[in-house]
Motif scaffolding. Structure first.
Motif, PDB file in Angstrom:
ATOM      1  N   GLY A  65    -101.925 -45.701  24.412  1.00 14.08           N
ATOM      2  CA  GLY A  65    -100.666 -45.537  23.701  1.00 14.08           C
ATOM      3  C   GLY A  65    -100.802 -45.105  22.260  1.00 14.08           C
ATOM      4  O   GLY A  65     -99.794 -44.987  21.551  1.00 14.08           O
ATOM      5  N   CYS A  66    -102.013 -44.846  21.813  1.00 11.46           N
ATOM      6  CA  CYS A  66    -102.209 -44.466  20.410  1.00 11.46           C
ATOM      7  C   CYS A  66    -101.785 -43.025  20.142  1.00 11.46           C
ATOM      8  O   CYS A  66    -101.350 -42.699  19.033  1.00 11.46           O
ATOM      9  CB  CYS A  66    -103.674 -44.650  20.011  1.00 11.46           C
ATOM     10  N   LEU A  67    -101.939 -42.166  21.128  1.00  8.14           N
ATOM     11  CA  LEU A  67    -101.615 -40.749  20.967  1.00  8.14           C
ATOM     12  C   LEU A  67    -100.455 -40.362  21.866  1.00  8.14           C
ATOM     13  O   LEU A  67    -100.334 -40.854  22.987  1.00  8.14           O
ATOM     14  CB  LEU A  67    -102.816 -39.870  21.334  1.00  8.14           C
ATOM     15  N   THR A  68     -99.603 -39.461  21.379  1.00 11.07           N
ATOM     16  CA  THR A  68     -98.645 -38.845  22.288  1.00 11.07           C
ATOM     17  C   THR A  68     -99.430 -37.987  23.266  1.00 11.07           C
ATOM     18  O   THR A  68    -100.587 -37.613  23.015  1.00 11.07           O
ATOM     19  CB  THR A  68     -97.638 -37.961  21.543  1.00 11.07           C
ATOM     20  N   ASN A  69     -98.818 -37.657  24.384  1.00  9.25           N
ATOM     21  CA  ASN A  69     -99.505 -36.805  25.346  1.00  9.25           C
ATOM     22  C   ASN A  69     -99.785 -35.424  24.756  1.00  9.25           C
ATOM     23  O   ASN A  69    -100.803 -34.797  25.066  1.00  9.25           O
ATOM     24  CB  ASN A  69     -98.679 -36.684  26.623  1.00  9.25           C
ATOM     25  N   GLU A  70     -98.913 -34.959  23.888  1.00 11.24           N
ATOM     26  CA  GLU A  70     -99.155 -33.681  23.218  1.00 11.24           C
ATOM     27  C   GLU A  70    -100.417 -33.751  22.376  1.00 11.24           C
ATOM     28  O   GLU A  70    -101.284 -32.864  22.446  1.00 11.24           O
ATOM     29  CB  GLU A  70     -97.968 -33.301  22.341  1.00 11.24           C
ATOM     30  N   ASP A  71    -100.548 -34.790  21.573  1.00 14.11           N
ATOM     31  CA  ASP A  71    -101.740 -34.924  20.728  1.00 14.11           C
ATOM     32  C   ASP A  71    -102.996 -35.095  21.567  1.00 14.11           C
ATOM     33  O   ASP A  71    -104.076 -34.614  21.190  1.00 14.11           O
ATOM     34  CB  ASP A  71    -101.583 -36.096  19.767  1.00 14.11           C
ATOM     35  N   PHE A  72    -102.863 -35.767  22.688  1.00 13.20           N
ATOM     36  CA  PHE A  72    -103.996 -35.900  23.604  1.00 13.20           C
ATOM     37  C   PHE A  72    -104.475 -34.525  24.059  1.00 13.20           C
ATOM     38  O   PHE A  72    -105.676 -34.229  24.049  1.00 13.20           O
ATOM     39  CB  PHE A  72    -103.600 -36.749  24.805  1.00 13.20           C
ATOM     40  N   TYR A  73    -103.529 -33.660  24.446  1.00 13.46           N
ATOM     41  CA  TYR A  73    -103.906 -32.314  24.881  1.00 13.46           C
ATOM     42  C   TYR A  73    -104.512 -31.499  23.743  1.00 13.46           C
ATOM     43  O   TYR A  73    -105.481 -30.760  23.937  1.00 13.46           O
ATOM     44  CB  TYR A  73    -102.685 -31.587  25.448  1.00 13.46           C
ATOM     45  N   LEU A  74    -103.938 -31.631  22.559  1.00 14.48           N
ATOM     46  CA  LEU A  74    -104.465 -30.871  21.422  1.00 14.48           C
ATOM     47  C   LEU A  74    -105.900 -31.266  21.112  1.00 14.48           C
ATOM     48  O   LEU A  74    -106.745 -30.409  20.815  1.00 14.48           O
ATOM     49  CB  LEU A  74    -103.567 -31.076  20.196  1.00 14.48           C
ATOM     50  N   GLN A  75    -106.184 -32.551  21.174  1.00 10.88           N
ATOM     51  CA  GLN A  75    -107.556 -33.008  20.946  1.00 10.88           C
ATOM     52  C   GLN A  75    -108.469 -32.532  22.071  1.00 10.88           C
ATOM     53  O   GLN A  75    -109.620 -32.140  21.828  1.00 10.88           O
ATOM     54  CB  GLN A  75    -107.601 -34.532  20.851  1.00 10.88           C
ATOM     55  N   ALA A  76    -107.956 -32.542  23.291  1.00 12.68           N
ATOM     56  CA  ALA A  76    -108.761 -32.166  24.448  1.00 12.68           C
ATOM     57  C   ALA A  76    -109.163 -30.695  24.399  1.00 12.68           C
ATOM     58  O   ALA A  76    -110.326 -30.353  24.635  1.00 12.68           O
ATOM     59  CB  ALA A  76    -107.998 -32.462  25.732  1.00 12.68           C
ATOM     60  N   ILE A  77    -108.203 -29.809  24.107  1.00 12.33           N
ATOM     61  CA  ILE A  77    -108.548 -28.390  24.116  1.00 12.33           C
ATOM     62  C   ILE A  77    -109.414 -28.009  22.914  1.00 12.33           C
ATOM     63  O   ILE A  77    -110.190 -27.062  22.988  1.00 12.33           O
ATOM     64  CB  ILE A  77    -107.286 -27.498  24.172  1.00 12.33           C
ATOM     65  N   LYS A  78    -109.308 -28.764  21.841  1.00 10.25           N
ATOM     66  CA  LYS A  78    -110.219 -28.512  20.711  1.00 10.25           C
ATOM     67  C   LYS A  78    -111.628 -28.931  21.091  1.00 10.25           C
ATOM     68  O   LYS A  78    -112.604 -28.232  20.797  1.00 10.25           O
ATOM     69  CB  LYS A  78    -109.763 -29.259  19.471  1.00 10.25           C
ATOM     70  N   SER A  79    -111.747 -30.060  21.776  1.00 13.39           N
ATOM     71  CA  SER A  79    -113.055 -30.539  22.207  1.00 13.39           C
ATOM     72  C   SER A  79    -113.643 -29.658  23.297  1.00 13.39           C
ATOM     73  O   SER A  79    -114.829 -29.315  23.266  1.00 13.39           O
ATOM     74  CB  SER A  79    -112.928 -31.977  22.722  1.00 13.39           C
ATOM     75  N   MET A  81    -112.642 -26.456  24.255  1.00  9.97           N
ATOM     76  CA  MET A  81    -112.651 -25.006  24.089  1.00  9.97           C
ATOM     77  C   MET A  81    -112.684 -24.544  22.640  1.00  9.97           C
ATOM     78  O   MET A  81    -112.707 -23.343  22.372  1.00  9.97           O
ATOM     79  CB  MET A  81    -111.417 -24.402  24.780  1.00  9.97           C
ATOM     80  N   GLY A  82    -112.645 -25.466  21.706  1.00  8.48           N
ATOM     81  CA  GLY A  82    -112.673 -25.084  20.298  1.00  8.48           C
ATOM     82  C   GLY A  82    -111.376 -24.517  19.789  1.00  8.48           C
ATOM     83  O   GLY A  82    -111.343 -23.896  18.721  1.00  8.48           O
ATOM     84  N   LEU A  83    -110.275 -24.732  20.521  1.00  7.24           N
ATOM     85  CA  LEU A  83    -108.982 -24.203  20.099  1.00  7.24           C
ATOM     86  C   LEU A  83    -108.342 -25.135  19.072  1.00  7.24           C
ATOM     87  O   LEU A  83    -108.269 -26.343  19.267  1.00  7.24           O
ATOM     88  CB  LEU A  83    -108.041 -24.066  21.290  1.00  7.24           C
ATOM     89  N   GLU A  84    -107.860 -24.556  17.993  1.00  2.13           N
ATOM     90  CA  GLU A  84    -107.169 -25.330  16.978  1.00  2.13           C
ATOM     91  C   GLU A  84    -105.707 -25.531  17.387  1.00  2.13           C
ATOM     92  O   GLU A  84    -105.140 -24.705  18.120  1.00  2.13           O
ATOM     93  CB  GLU A  84    -107.227 -24.606  15.626  1.00  2.13           C
ATOM     94  N   PRO A  85    -105.081 -26.605  16.922  1.00  2.00           N
ATOM     95  CA  PRO A  85    -103.681 -26.848  17.259  1.00  2.00           C
ATOM     96  C   PRO A  85    -102.767 -25.673  16.914  1.00  2.00           C
ATOM     97  O   PRO A  85    -101.834 -25.358  17.668  1.00  2.00           O
ATOM     98  CB  PRO A  85    -103.329 -28.087  16.430  1.00  2.00           C
ATOM     99  N   GLU A  86    -103.045 -25.005  15.783  1.00  3.87           N
ATOM    100  CA  GLU A  86    -102.191 -23.884  15.392  1.00  3.87           C
ATOM    101  C   GLU A  86    -102.271 -22.746  16.407  1.00  3.87           C
ATOM    102  O   GLU A  86    -101.267 -22.069  16.676  1.00  3.87           O
ATOM    103  CB  GLU A  86    -102.597 -23.358  14.010  1.00  3.87           C
ATOM    104  N   GLN A  87    -103.457 -22.520  16.965  1.00  2.27           N
ATOM    105  CA  GLN A  87    -103.615 -21.475  17.971  1.00  2.27           C
ATOM    106  C   GLN A  87    -102.820 -21.821  19.238  1.00  2.27           C
ATOM    107  O   GLN A  87    -102.158 -20.968  19.828  1.00  2.27           O
ATOM    108  CB  GLN A  87    -105.092 -21.292  18.321  1.00  2.27           C
ATOM    109  N   PHE A  88    -102.924 -23.090  19.650  1.00  2.00           N
ATOM    110  CA  PHE A  88    -102.206 -23.512  20.846  1.00  2.00           C
ATOM    111  C   PHE A  88    -100.696 -23.392  20.641  1.00  2.00           C
ATOM    112  O   PHE A  88     -99.979 -22.880  21.504  1.00  2.00           O
ATOM    113  CB  PHE A  88    -102.574 -24.949  21.204  1.00  2.00           C
ATOM    114  N   HIS A  89    -100.191 -23.862  19.499  1.00  2.00           N
ATOM    115  CA  HIS A  89     -98.755 -23.821  19.244  1.00  2.00           C
ATOM    116  C   HIS A  89     -98.239 -22.381  19.170  1.00  2.00           C
ATOM    117  O   HIS A  89     -97.139 -22.092  19.655  1.00  2.00           O
ATOM    118  CB  HIS A  89     -98.428 -24.567  17.953  1.00  2.00           C
ATOM    119  N   ALA A  90     -99.043 -21.505  18.589  1.00  2.00           N
ATOM    120  CA  ALA A  90     -98.644 -20.094  18.535  1.00  2.00           C
ATOM    121  C   ALA A  90     -98.564 -19.511  19.940  1.00  2.00           C
ATOM    122  O   ALA A  90     -97.645 -18.756  20.276  1.00  2.00           O
ATOM    123  CB  ALA A  90     -99.625 -19.301  17.680  1.00  2.00           C
TER     124      ALA A  90
END
Length: 244
Positions: A65-79, A81-90
């Motif tokens: 419950g510490c992270l929203t599911n969105e933040d979980f995905y953002l951390q996962a794809i950075k780990s 695939m090296g994608l930054e949150p800004e790239q994903f949001h764009a």
């Protein structure tokens, strides 16, 4: 039979409950289209594998419950695939404006669905769209639109921006209960998945299993009520309307 008096909130699963969709086709189509919109050299198949793996991890292992599911995905794809949150949001913004509507053909509206929601509305029952929150809000709202049920007034629509758990984790339901100060014993969860949806019973929420497009994962929980969509429509008619 559980008492129907006092029910004031209906939680509806979406996919397989209020609309007909093969998620084994929809999810890959969604992820491949999203990958193609991310402004970097993303291997679409690798992206899809990562997102599906992480989704199953979130569903099967639960969360603290510490992270929203969105933040979980953002951390996962950075780990992964090296994608930054800004790239994903764009990429997501591009997908939602240019490619999201291309997925509409995967959704088959259920003609009875608007009547189910309207019957709840006529009885002054609060309605929650309790879909597993692994999609961003625009994708969830698009599925409601394609299913012909987007114009109703909902108390809550689950999406990954605000949810911190996934079904079948009881925390998914307790989060909604706490946010809206609901009484579990006055709620009814309606869904087609014997594990994901019926896990609401762990909180004392009554359950109705819609078996038209049944999903049985082998960890079944006995429902309080069961039937097809027409049975559900008739059942909702037996819930006493709330007094004003």
């Amino acid at each position: 039979m559980p008492e129907l008096n006092g029910i004031d909130t209906i939680l509806f699963d979406l996919d397989g409950t209020l609309l007909n969709v093969d998620m084994h086709q929809f999810i890959p189509a969604y992820l491949e289209a999203l990958a193609g919109c991310i402004p970097s050299k993303v291997d679409a198949q690798r992206f899809c594998r990562s997102m599906i793996k992480r989704t199953m991890e979130r569903i099967e292992q639960g969360s603290d419950g510490c992270l929203t599911n969105e933040d979980f995905y953002l951390q996962a794809i950075k780990s992964d695939m090296g994608l930054e949150p800004e790239q994903f949001h764009a990429g997501l913004e591009c997908f939602c404006t240019q490619k999201l509507e291309n997925l509409a053909h995967h959704i088959q509206p259920l003609p009875l669905a608007p009547k189910l929601i309207q019957r709840c509305s006529d009885k002054q029952l609060q309605v929650i769209i309790a879909t597993n929150p692994v999609f961003p809000r625009p994708v969830t709202h698009a599925r409601l639109k394609w299913g012909g049920i987007d114009t109703f007034e909902y108390l809550h629509i689950s999406s990954y921006e605000t949810s911190r758990h996934c079904k079948p984790n009881p925390g998914y339901f307790s989060e909604i209960i706490d946010t809206y100060n609901l009484s579990p014993e006055r709620c009814l969860m309606v869904g087609n998945d014997t594990e994901h949806d019926l896990s609401a019973a762990h909180l004392g929420i009554k359950t109705f299993l819609v078996d038209t497009w049944l999903i049985d994962r082998g960890n079944s929980i006995a429902p309080d009520f069961r039937g097809n969509h027409l049975d559900l429509y008739r059942f909702l008619g037996h819930i006493p309307p709330l007094t004003q």
